[in-house]
Scaffold this active site. Structure first.
Site, PDB file in Angstrom:
ATOM      1  N   ALA A   1       2.192   3.110   2.503  1.00 61.29           N
ATOM      2  CA  ALA A   1       3.205   3.393   3.218  1.00 61.29           C
ATOM      3  C   ALA A   1       4.297   2.285   2.880  1.00 61.29           C
ATOM      4  O   ALA A   1       5.572   2.758   2.749  1.00 61.29           O
ATOM      5  CB  ALA A   1       2.722   2.508   4.789  1.00 61.29           C
TER       6      ALA A   1
ATOM      7  N   SER B   1      -5.051   1.343   0.629  1.00 61.03           N
ATOM      8  CA  SER B   1      -4.893   2.741  -0.065  1.00 61.03           C
ATOM      9  C   SER B   1      -5.437   2.527  -1.599  1.00 61.03           C
ATOM     10  O   SER B   1      -5.678   3.865  -2.097  1.00 61.03           O
ATOM     11  CB  SER B   1      -3.234   2.688  -0.316  1.00 61.03           C
ATOM     12  OG  SER B   1      -2.535   2.339   1.003  1.00 61.03           O
TER      13      SER B   1
ATOM     14  N   LYS C   1       1.350  -9.929   0.002  1.00 61.00           N
ATOM     15  CA  LYS C   1       0.747 -11.418   0.026  1.00 61.00           C
ATOM     16  C   LYS C   1      -0.252 -11.791  -1.275  1.00 61.00           C
ATOM     17  O   LYS C   1      -0.408 -12.976  -1.402  1.00 61.00           O
ATOM     18  CB  LYS C   1       0.158 -11.691   1.344  1.00 61.00           C
ATOM     19  CG  LYS C   1      -1.220 -10.811   1.443  1.00 61.00           C
ATOM     20  CD  LYS C   1      -1.815 -11.265   2.739  1.00 61.00           C
ATOM     21  CE  LYS C   1      -3.162 -10.254   3.172  1.00 61.00           C
ATOM     22  NZ  LYS C   1      -3.999 -10.983   4.278  1.00 61.00           N
TER      23      LYS C   1
ATOM     24  N   HIS D   1     -13.795   0.237   8.953  1.00 60.99           N
ATOM     25  CA  HIS D   1     -13.128   0.880   7.663  1.00 60.99           C
ATOM     26  C   HIS D   1     -11.552   0.978   8.082  1.00 60.99           C
ATOM     27  O   HIS D   1     -10.769   0.919   7.382  1.00 60.99           O
ATOM     28  CB  HIS D   1     -13.638   2.358   7.539  1.00 60.99           C
ATOM     29  CG  HIS D   1     -13.224   3.176   6.707  1.00 60.99           C
ATOM     30  ND1 HIS D   1     -13.049   2.961   5.428  1.00 60.99           N
ATOM     31  CD2 HIS D   1     -12.504   4.511   6.769  1.00 60.99           C
ATOM     32  CE1 HIS D   1     -12.579   3.743   4.617  1.00 60.99           C
ATOM     33  NE2 HIS D   1     -12.073   4.894   5.550  1.00 60.99           N
TER      34      HIS D   1
ATOM     35  N   ARG E   1      -9.873   8.603  13.732  1.00 56.22           N
ATOM     36  CA  ARG E   1      -8.613   9.264  12.977  1.00 56.22           C
ATOM     37  C   ARG E   1      -9.605  10.513  11.957  1.00 56.22           C
ATOM     38  O   ARG E   1     -10.525  10.115  11.560  1.00 56.22           O
ATOM     39  CB  ARG E   1      -8.426   8.147  11.659  1.00 56.22           C
ATOM     40  CG  ARG E   1      -7.646   9.063  10.724  1.00 56.22           C
ATOM     41  CD  ARG E   1      -6.943   7.819   9.819  1.00 56.22           C
ATOM     42  NE  ARG E   1      -8.077   6.932   9.097  1.00 56.22           N
ATOM     43  CZ  ARG E   1      -8.689   7.190   7.938  1.00 56.22           C
ATOM     44  NH1 ARG E   1      -8.510   8.351   7.530  1.00 56.22           N
ATOM     45  NH2 ARG E   1      -9.484   6.279   7.532  1.00 56.22           N
TER      46      ARG E   1
ATOM     47  N   GLN F   1     -10.733   6.791  -1.740  1.00 55.73           N
ATOM     48  CA  GLN F   1     -11.449   7.817  -2.701  1.00 55.73           C
ATOM     49  C   GLN F   1     -11.312   8.929  -2.386  1.00 55.73           C
ATOM     50  O   GLN F   1     -10.659   9.896  -3.161  1.00 55.73           O
ATOM     51  CB  GLN F   1     -12.963   7.404  -2.399  1.00 55.73           C
ATOM     52  CG  GLN F   1     -13.395   6.109  -2.923  1.00 55.73           C
ATOM     53  CD  GLN F   1     -14.965   5.837  -2.746  1.00 55.73           C
ATOM     54  OE1 GLN F   1     -15.765   6.818  -2.313  1.00 55.73           O
ATOM     55  NE2 GLN F   1     -15.453   4.730  -2.975  1.00 55.73           N
ATOM     56  N   GLY F   2     -11.699   9.484  -1.277  1.00 49.90           N
ATOM     57  CA  GLY F   2     -11.832  10.831  -0.608  1.00 49.90           C
ATOM     58  C   GLY F   2     -10.618  11.689  -0.946  1.00 49.90           C
ATOM     59  O   GLY F   2     -10.640  12.791  -1.642  1.00 49.90           O
ATOM     60  N   GLY F   3      -9.725  11.303  -0.436  1.00 48.27           N
ATOM     61  CA  GLY F   3      -8.354  12.176  -0.958  1.00 48.27           C
ATOM     62  C   GLY F   3      -7.179  12.115   0.332  1.00 48.27           C
ATOM     63  O   GLY F   3      -7.238  10.973   1.093  1.00 48.27           O
TER      64      GLY F   3
ATOM     65  N   ASP G   1      -2.607  -9.113   9.497  1.00 45.46           N
ATOM     66  CA  ASP G   1      -1.441  -9.911   9.352  1.00 45.46           C
ATOM     67  C   ASP G   1      -0.350  -9.331  10.260  1.00 45.46           C
ATOM     68  O   ASP G   1       0.406  -9.854  11.041  1.00 45.46           O
ATOM     69  CB  ASP G   1      -0.858 -10.530   8.076  1.00 45.46           C
ATOM     70  CG  ASP G   1      -2.128 -11.162   7.344  1.00 45.46           C
ATOM     71  OD1 ASP G   1      -2.800 -11.928   7.983  1.00 45.46           O
ATOM     72  OD2 ASP G   1      -2.329 -10.593   6.215  1.00 45.46           O
TER      73      ASP G   1
ATOM     74  N   GLY H   1       0.654  -1.313  -0.060  1.00 49.68           N
ATOM     75  CA  GLY H   1       0.095  -0.078   0.155  1.00 49.68           C
ATOM     76  C   GLY H   1       0.942   1.075  -0.145  1.00 49.68           C
ATOM     77  O   GLY H   1       2.140   1.089  -0.257  1.00 49.68           O
TER      78      GLY H   1
ATOM     79  N   ARG I   1     -16.315  11.689  12.269  1.00 53.46           N
ATOM     80  CA  ARG I   1     -16.949  10.090  11.789  1.00 53.46           C
ATOM     81  C   ARG I   1     -17.558   9.053  12.754  1.00 53.46           C
ATOM     82  O   ARG I   1     -18.667   8.641  12.581  1.00 53.46           O
ATOM     83  CB  ARG I   1     -15.644   9.318  11.423  1.00 53.46           C
ATOM     84  CG  ARG I   1     -15.785   9.170   9.814  1.00 53.46           C
ATOM     85  CD  ARG I   1     -14.583   8.419   9.332  1.00 53.46           C
ATOM     86  NE  ARG I   1     -14.275   9.092   8.190  1.00 53.46           N
ATOM     87  CZ  ARG I   1     -13.297   8.619   7.218  1.00 53.46           C
ATOM     88  NH1 ARG I   1     -12.495   7.676   7.723  1.00 53.46           N
ATOM     89  NH2 ARG I   1     -13.172   9.311   6.081  1.00 53.46           N
TER      90      ARG I   1
ATOM     91  N   HIS J   1     -16.727   3.533   9.065  1.00 50.59           N
ATOM     92  CA  HIS J   1     -17.359   4.630   8.238  1.00 50.59           C
ATOM     93  C   HIS J   1     -18.804   4.743   8.107  1.00 50.59           C
ATOM     94  O   HIS J   1     -19.313   3.766   8.008  1.00 50.59           O
ATOM     95  CB  HIS J   1     -16.471   4.436   6.747  1.00 50.59           C
ATOM     96  CG  HIS J   1     -16.522   5.606   5.831  1.00 50.59           C
ATOM     97  ND1 HIS J   1     -17.647   6.143   5.582  1.00 50.59           N
ATOM     98  CD2 HIS J   1     -15.590   6.505   5.503  1.00 50.59           C
ATOM     99  CE1 HIS J   1     -17.271   7.109   4.773  1.00 50.59           C
ATOM    100  NE2 HIS J   1     -15.898   7.260   4.778  1.00 50.59           N
TER     101      HIS J   1
ATOM    102  N   GLU K   1     -14.028  17.368   4.065  1.00 53.97           N
ATOM    103  CA  GLU K   1     -14.429  16.159   4.703  1.00 53.97           C
ATOM    104  C   GLU K   1     -15.013  16.375   6.244  1.00 53.97           C
ATOM    105  O   GLU K   1     -14.537  17.429   6.726  1.00 53.97           O
ATOM    106  CB  GLU K   1     -13.602  14.881   4.443  1.00 53.97           C
ATOM    107  CG  GLU K   1     -13.709  14.505   2.815  1.00 53.97           C
ATOM    108  CD  GLU K   1     -12.735  13.215   2.806  1.00 53.97           C
ATOM    109  OE1 GLU K   1     -12.738  12.584   1.798  1.00 53.97           O
ATOM    110  OE2 GLU K   1     -11.647  12.851   3.592  1.00 53.97           O
TER     111      GLU K   1
HETATM  112  C1  SIN Z   1     -13.500   8.618   2.203  1.00 50.96           C
HETATM  113  O1  SIN Z   1     -13.257   8.770   1.247  1.00 50.96           O
HETATM  114  O2  SIN Z   1     -14.583   8.946   3.016  1.00 50.96           O
HETATM  115  C2  SIN Z   1     -12.562   7.767   3.207  1.00 50.96           C
HETATM  116  C3  SIN Z   1     -11.483   8.573   3.465  1.00 50.96           C
HETATM  117  C4  SIN Z   1     -10.825   8.364   4.677  1.00 50.96           C
HETATM  118  O3  SIN Z   1     -10.959   6.958   5.168  1.00 50.96           O
HETATM  119  O4  SIN Z   1     -10.110   9.009   5.225  1.00 50.96           O
END
Ligand code: SIN
Length: 527
Positions: free
Chosen positions: A30, A58, A50, A352, A387, A62-64, A224, A28, A291, A245, A128
């Site tokens: 990282a 990653s 894996k 999420h 987060r 979507q959102g950014g 894992d 991903g 969230r 989420h 967001e």
């Molecule tokens: C989202 O697009 O709502 C997810 C973004 C995130 O998890 O930070």
């Protein structure tokens, strides 16, 4: 030496052995970014993943990615928003590092060609939940993660300096006298075990959403790295904090596809099944509240109306804007017969993101020498108990960079340590992997979901304690290893959730609904 924390019987002397200066687990953001930085710094890198390199959370983001790059924004404002969303449990120093170093890391992505959306020459930024400014960069409307992963992949693969091995499942860490000197891996293609000796391991193996039936996460998200590190004796922290989420698609035969928070950022409204807009009753920021608050409000409306969803309404937004801004969401919903420009989207919360993980310091180093962790597998307290939206991709970049910086200061003094590792006393397991995996998901969803009580958690703990697979069983293939890892992580989440007798961020106890100053602290677990 017989050690007692492996998933398979093996003798390192009898296995193919390879060596690499730096071994990264996970493909991903990282893992790939850390690989790129390490290559740039002149390190010899092997990256094991894996499945394939595009199987990651990653890639689905979507959102950014959040960064204080706007003219009216600042790292200080980003800091305040992150701290507030984190519900009193963020590590203030870690957050300062994130928001101050974040903009330069994002600029690196831009410099290497990541094609973020623009209005003319200016970067387009959306908002967001719990952000006080428009600071979320996005790409192709709602395919930000895929653009970043594609850009990083080109850098890592084209340079030809990193060996990227797909279908390589890391089974366990090889740790001697508190120092990690390699990994035991399983090559799924040849079905052979092998040893990688290395000076340092970076665990960037992602989260654990697949512990829950309803999740936005891909199949690979089975926790894992956290289970592997825990078995090896590393400390894990904040495991009780699972982020649900608020808005994932609820349609028959459709997966719980993510409906990005950016949709609400662009003006979509949440309505219950009676058509009432309910979020203003729950929080001053309404649809853009943190969230955890939006998720619980939705669950409360679902219970009150006895429905399995609420509606996310975009129909007041111009159809061409919706299609341009959210092409992936528009197309996915259309695939299941829903025209989101004309009808509201039925949504409900789903697992999420895991705020907890392998405990690290500000340089990504864990409690085991030579073992670093980064991204969702890691926990430094940067996300606290909840987060802030779009801080996760940023986290992978900022702390990946710090890991490489720290390594460059120390790696010359580290020598490869090829010890003999043996495990011979595991026995054949009983029981069907699929059935146990379903039981696990059911147990987690029913008992360790967004609303917890001591009774539910006790039921979950009993499931783990009685489970034969958490005893001295030998795993016979990667699916069995994933199951074992999921069980270990599920047990850790349950144990930490039992200990925390308060509600905070992603952890809500119906029997302890208040937040308590007594609990302004982290729960750290070690085998
Ligand atoms: C989202 O697009 O709502 C997810 C973004 C995130 O998890 O930070």
């Amino acid at each position: 030496m017989v050690d007692r924390h492996y998933l398979v019987n093996f003798n390192s002397d009898n296995l193919p052995q390879y060596q690499t200066e730096l071994l990264i687990v996970g493909g991903g953001i990282a893992g790939l970014y850390t690989a790129w930085k390490a290559i740039e710094a002149g390190l010899e890198v092997t990256l094991l993943t894996k499945r394939t390199i595009i199987d990651s959370n990653s890639d689905r983001a979507q959102g950014g990615i959040a960064a204080a790059l706007g003219k009216t924004d600042s790292p200080e404002l980003h800091y305040e928003d992150t701290m507030l969303a984190g519900a009193g449990l963020c590590d203030a120093v870690a957050v300062k590092v994130l928001v101050n170093e974040g903009p330069s890391r994002v600029q690196e992505l831009i410099n290497m060609g990541a094609n973020f959306d623009r209005h003319g020459n200016q970067l387009a930024m959306t908002k967001e939940g719990a952000h006080s400014k428009r600071r979320i960069l996005h790409a192709h409307g709602d395919a930000t993660g895929a653009e970043i992963i594609c850009t990083l992949m080109q850098q890592v693969l084209n340079q030809g300096k990193a060996l990227v091995l797909e279908q390589h499942f890391v089974v366990d860490l090889l740790v001697k006298d508190g120092v990690c000197c390699g990994v035991l891996a399983y090559d799924e293609r040849s079905q052979e075990y092998c040893i990688y000796w290395t000076k340092a391991v970076v665990m960037a193996s992602g989260g654990a959403g697949r512990l829950y039936k309803y999740t936005t996460n891909p199949e690979v998200a089975t926790g894992d790295g956290i289970a592997i590190a825990y078995r090896a004796g590393a400390e894990v922290m904040d495991m009780e904090f699972v982020q649900f989420h608020p808005t994932t698609l609820v349609l028959p035969n459709a997966p719980r596809f993510l409906i990005s928070e950016a949709v609400r950022g662009e003006g979509a409204l949440l309505r219950n099944s009676q058509g009432e807009r309910f979020m203003p009753r729950y929080h001053g920021m309404a649809e853009l509240a943190p969230r955890d608050i939006v998720s619980r409000a939705i669950l409360s409306e679902m219970a009150a109306t006895q429905k399995s969803y609420v509606n996310l309404d975009l129909t007041h937004i111009a159809a061409d804007k919706i299609k341009r801004r959210f092409p992936t969401i528009t197309a996915t919903c259309a695939k299941y017969g829903l025209d989101i420009t004309k009808e509201p989207i039925p949504v409900a919360p789903a697992a999420h993101y895991l705020m907890g993980g392998i405990k690290t310091n500000y340089n990504g180093l864990t409690s085991i020498q030579g073992l670093y962790a980064c991204g969702e597998a890691a926990c430094l307290g940067v996300h606290g108990a909840n987060r802030l939206a779009s801080n996760s991709l940023l986290d992978g970049l900022v702390f990946g960079n710090r890991i490489v910086k720290h390594l460059m200061k120390t790696i010359d003094g580290i020598s490869l340590n090829k010890e003999r590792f043996i495990c011979q006393d595991l026995f054949e397991p009983a029981g069907d992997v699929e059935a146990i995996s379903e039981q696990l998901k059911w147990t987690m969803g029913e008992n360790v979901g967004p609303l917890r009580t001591i009774h539910r958690l006790t039921r979950a703990l009993a499931f783990f304690e009685q489970n034969e697979w958490l005893k001295r069983h030998r795993c016979r293939n990667a699916r069995e290893m994933e199951l074992r890892n999921m069980l270990e992580v599920g047990k850790l989440i349950t144990e930490a959730a039992m200990m925390r007798t308060e509600s905070r961020g992603g952890h809500f106890r119906l029997d302890f609904p208040e937040t308590s100053t007594r609990w302004e602290k982290h729960i750290i677990l070690r085998r």
